[in-house]
Design an enzyme around this catalytic site. Sequence first.
Site, PDB file in Angstrom:
ATOM      1  N   ASN A 157       1.594   6.641 -43.877  1.00 46.28           N
ATOM      2  CA  ASN A 157       2.630   7.234 -43.012  1.00 46.28           C
ATOM      3  C   ASN A 157       1.562   7.176 -41.863  1.00 46.28           C
ATOM      4  OD1 ASN A 157       1.058   9.739 -43.576  1.00 46.28           O
ATOM      5  ND2 ASN A 157       2.672  11.175 -43.255  1.00 46.28           N
ATOM      6  N   GLY A 160       2.456   5.541 -37.506  1.00 44.08           N
ATOM      7  CA  GLY A 160       3.547   6.022 -36.953  1.00 44.08           C
ATOM      8  C   GLY A 160       3.282   7.800 -36.338  1.00 44.08           C
ATOM      9  N   ASP A 161       3.051   9.025 -38.057  1.00 50.31           N
ATOM     10  CA  ASP A 161       3.125  10.123 -38.445  1.00 50.31           C
ATOM     11  C   ASP A 161       1.507  10.264 -37.539  1.00 50.31           C
ATOM     12  OD1 ASP A 161       5.505   9.941 -39.183  1.00 50.31           O
ATOM     13  OD2 ASP A 161       4.971  10.615 -41.103  1.00 50.31           O
ATOM     14  N   PHE A 162       0.769   9.771 -37.761  1.00 52.29           N
ATOM     15  CA  PHE A 162      -1.028  10.121 -37.435  1.00 52.29           C
ATOM     16  C   PHE A 162      -1.219   9.581 -36.160  1.00 52.29           C
ATOM     17  CE2 PHE A 162      -0.418  11.219 -41.641  1.00 52.29           C
ATOM     18  CZ  PHE A 162      -0.237  13.067 -41.322  1.00 52.29           C
TER      19      PHE A 162
END
Length: 383
Positions: A157, A160-162
Site C-alpha cells: 500500500n 496510495g496510502d503513503f
Amino acid sequence: MAPLSTVRVIELAGLAPGPFAGMLLSDLGATVLRIDRPDPFAHTDQAVPTKDLLARGKSSIALDLKLNSSRVLLKSLLATVVDVLIDPFRPGVLESLDLAPNTLLAANPRLIIARLTGFRRDGKYSSRAGHDINYLGVSGVLSQLGRKDQPPYPPANLMGDFAGGGLACAFGILTALYTRAMDGKGQVVEVNMVDGVSYLATMMRLGLNVPMWDQPRGENYFDGGCPWYDVYECMDGRYMAVGAVEPKFFEELLKGLELDVEWLSRRSDRTQWAPLRAELQVAFRKKTREQWEDIFDHKDACCSPVIDIGELKSQAYDQRHLVHFSKTPGVTLGQNAGWNAQTLAPGNGGERTLKDWMGWQIGKDFEVENGALVKLISSNSKL
C-alpha cells in the site's frame, strides 16, 4: 532548531495516510497532537496504545466530537494556537460535527486545514469506502502494474496510502505554510489518493506513445518486461536486482556474468528479450548472492543485491530523515527508530501539550468525562 519547530498540528486520528503526514511533520520538529476517540481508560496509566504505528513524536488527547463540550475544546485550540488541522475523514464528516472549514477559518484565518480522502471529493466514488488498492484501481495506475499474463498487482500500500496520500498531504501543508508566510492567510488543502497516485504516474501516462511505456502490462522497459531491468534468483535462493539501462552498464553486466558481449548489439530487439532473459536467469543461478555482490561491487553494472527487511534489521540499519538540512536538521530519530514503533495511547502526553500550548490545567480549564476531555467555562460548570 528543526525546520517546523514553531508549527503546531492537530491530527484527527485515522488510518495510515493521515498519521504518516503527521509523522513527517513531527520528524521535522512540529508539535503534533493526535485527537483520539473516547476511551474508558484514556488519560490514565491503564490506557492501551492504539494500532497506529506512526505516532513517533506525537502526543494524544481523547475527545468525543459528538459532544458539544468536547468540540468546544477542539474549537478553542483551532481558533487560537493551532497552525494545521489534518482531517482524514470522508467528505461531509467535519461539516456534520459543526467543524466546517469555513467556520474554522472564520475563527482563525491563519489555520491550514488539510483534508485527505481516498477518492476524489467530487467523483462518483466520493462517498464510498475504499483502501489503497481501490484508489490505485480507479486511477488507472493499477492496470499498468504487474507481470505479463497475470492480473494487475499492487505494490503493497505504498503508492496510495503513503506516497499519493500521506506524503502528498505533507507536501500540500508545507506549501500552504510557505504561502501563509507571505500573505498571512491559511487555506484548505485538499488531497485525494486517486489524484496523488495519478500524479506519481505522470511519466507512465506521458510515455504511452513512446517505446518506454507503449506496450501492454509487463512488456515495457520498467515493469518487468525488459530483461536488463528485472530481478534474478541466485544459487542460494536470494536475488539480485538489475537496472543496466544504459549500454555501458549493460556491457559491464555481461562481462560480470561472463556472457557474450555480442548481446549489446541485439538487446533493443524485443524478439530477443526472451532468450536474453533465459541466459541471464541461468547465469545468475551459477553463484550465490554474496558471490555476485563481490563481483559487482567493483563494476558499474547497476547490479545490486535485493536485501530483505530481516537482514537490514539484523544489521541495525538506521532510518534517516526523508530530507536533510545543513542548518535546520530534523528531530533526532534515535537508535532503531526504523524498527521499534513508538505507539501512543489515547491521552498520552496530551495534557502536557495543552498546558504548553494554552496554559490549561485539568480541573480548571478541562475535565475528563467518560474517557474524553470536555472544556470547562469555570471549575464548576461545563459548556
